[in-house]
Design an enzyme around this catalytic site. Structure first.
Site, short mmCIF file in Angstrom:
data_model
loop_
_atom_site.label_atom_id
_atom_site.label_comp_id
_atom_site.label_asym_id
_atom_site.label_seq_id
_atom_site.Cartn_x
_atom_site.Cartn_y
_atom_site.Cartn_z
N ILE A 137 0.96 -1.28 -0.19
CA ILE A 137 0.13 -0.15 0.12
C ILE A 137 0.98 0.96 -0.07
O ILE A 137 1.98 1.55 1.32
CB ILE A 137 -1.07 -0.11 1.19
CG1 ILE A 137 -1.67 -0.93 1.12
CG2 ILE A 137 -1.70 1.63 0.77
CD1 ILE A 137 -2.73 -1.24 3.09
N ASP A 202 4.72 -3.97 16.91
CA ASP A 202 5.13 -4.15 15.01
C ASP A 202 4.37 -2.51 14.39
O ASP A 202 4.45 -1.89 13.83
CB ASP A 202 4.73 -5.57 14.27
CG ASP A 202 4.86 -5.11 12.56
OD1 ASP A 202 5.97 -5.46 12.49
OD2 ASP A 202 3.68 -5.32 12.33
N LYS A 206 5.19 1.41 12.88
CA LYS A 206 4.48 1.21 12.08
C LYS A 206 3.14 3.06 12.02
O LYS A 206 3.40 3.88 11.11
CB LYS A 206 3.85 0.80 11.37
CG LYS A 206 4.67 -0.45 11.20
CD LYS A 206 3.60 -1.28 10.27
CE LYS A 206 4.28 -3.17 9.88
NZ LYS A 206 3.39 -4.02 9.32
#
Length: 431
Positions: A137, A202, A206
């Site tokens: 993306i 995680d 991001k």
């Protein structure tokens, strides 16, 4: 002007092999768009003897980082091997030797990206890291380029495919957390040690990168409030469904009055919300812009070829900059000093489950605690628990500060008629 750009590829796992495959299969298209050839000159691997499907000439393989960092023929270093300290040293030396960087390393960029950016400015080199956030993306370039003229107010999304796969299975198939986690590991969606995924770490890395770009503010990984999915029960999901919600692990970054909040936490979304419809290992990012309104970006958040596509797209952007002579200008120094909201400035709706004595006055006592903190409710369920003298009270509040909710929870835990506060989750995606 250079007619051939040579790259040093660090890592030849799933993503690295995908990068080589795309460069080989799309050579003609890449050459047409760039006006020059892109060649993999050296590949850093752990084991040169291992058979490599897309490497015809084994002489380009090396186990020595210096064959890439100190090689004057190499223009761009593509890092897809992961790791922290050794990888940082490799990238730092590459920049000092005036090489441009393309990386998919979210951990490194979230925790030490500021140092690499400063160094790249000093040496007039590029750092691109699109693949570090949401696989295929193109969300980072959307924020930095496509929505550059807008003022971003909020970014929220599903940015971890492992947790979305688990919650999808728990919701759609009425399964418990542990067996679904084992299935995710068997399918390769979860690591043998899934801690980084299921505890939200995680996703937090991001969201750090997204918040920095969206708000032009130096938000650090340590500034992100993080809760994982390991405590979510089937009962939580069932009650959420009764009230018209789906449970997702959502990263949220929002800016109001010059102050920012960033969190990753289990969140209830209205069933009709676009993010609630994102299933299995897929990712999606929802962006609220002052001018553009609401937009969503959806696609595979991981996997060799989707992630490699983002890496090669970054690589092509660097090549264009090199040929135009504008390298080193992609990174912009943060526009604003860091300003974070405190809990009195963070406002949301909340879902709260409480087990209380099934007796006269208990429900009134529970609601009185919230009333004392000026917390009101949008929805309430009260159900007797099977084979028990207790009842379960499930509430969805109106929008209030996190401080008000936390004070209410503390008081509930000390209330005689309350056996336990079972769960408390954020509710988002509705007015």
């Amino acid at each position: 002007m250079k007619q051939k750009i040579q790259i040093g590829l660090c890592g030849l796992g799933t993503v690295g092999s995908g990068v080589v495959q795309i460069l080989q299969n799309h050579q003609e298209q890449i050459r047409y768009k760039l006006g020059c050839e892109v060649e993999v000159a050296k590949v850093l691997v752990k084991n040169k003897e291992k058979k490599r499907e897309y490497i015809g000439d084994a002489s380009i393989l090396t186990t020595e980082p210096s064959d890439i960092t100190d090689n004057p023929a190499i223009d761009i270093v593509v890092e897809v091997m992961g790791g922290m300290d050794d990888t940082y040293q490799l990238l730092e030396r590459s920049i000092r030797n005036r090489k441009h960087i393309v990386t998919a390393n979210k951990d490194l960029m979230a925790e030490q990206g500021d140092k690499l950016f400063a160094l790249s400015q000093e040496y007039n080199t590029d750092i691109y890291y699109e693949a570090s956030v949401a696989g295929g993306i193109p969300i980072l370039r959307t924020l930095s380029d496509g929505l550059a003229s807008d003022k971003i107010q909020k970014v929220m999304g599903i940015v971890n495919g492992t947790t979305n796969f688990i919650l999808t299975k728990m919701t759609d198939e009425n399964l418990a957390f542990e067996p679904v986690l084992q299935e995710a590991q068997a399918l390769g969606f979860a690591e043998a040690d899934p801690t980084s995924d299921v505890e939200g770490l995680d996703a937090a890395r991001k969201m750090t990168l997204l918040a920095n770009l969206a708000f032009k503010m130096p938000v650090a990984y340590e500034d992100v409030e993080v809760s994982g999915i390991t405590s979510i029960t089937q009962e939580d999901i069932d009650f959420a469904g009764r009230l018209g919600y789906q449970m997702k692990l959502i990263g949220i970054a929002a800016m109001d009055d010059g102050k920012v909040e960033v969190s990753v936490e289990p969140t209830l979304l209205p069933t009709a919300h676009p993010l609630a419809q994102v299933k299995n290992e897929y990712n999606a990012v929802y962006v609220y812009g002052q001018a553009v309104g609401e937009t969503m970006f959806y696609g595979p958040g991981a996997g060799g070829l989707p992630t490699a596509t983002a890496v090669v797209s970054d690589l092509m952007e660097v090549v264009k900059n090199v040929r135009l002579g504008v390298s080193g200008k992609a990174y912009v120094t943060p526009q604003y000093k860091k300003a974070l909201k405190d809990n009195s400035q963070k406002h949301a709706k909340y879902f709260v489950r409480v087990e209380a004595e099934d007796q006269t006055g208990a429900f009134h006592a529970v609601t009185n605690v919230f009333a004392g903190e000026n917390v009101s409710f949008a929805k309430i369920l009260q159900l007797p628990r099977a084979n028990s003298k207790t009842a379960e009270v499930v509430m969805v509040t109106h929008k209030h500060s996190k401080q008000q909710i936390e004070k209410s929870i503390q008081q509930l835990e000390n209330l005689d008629v309350v056996k336990r506060v079972i769960s408390c989750y954020r509710v988002d995606g509705e007015d």
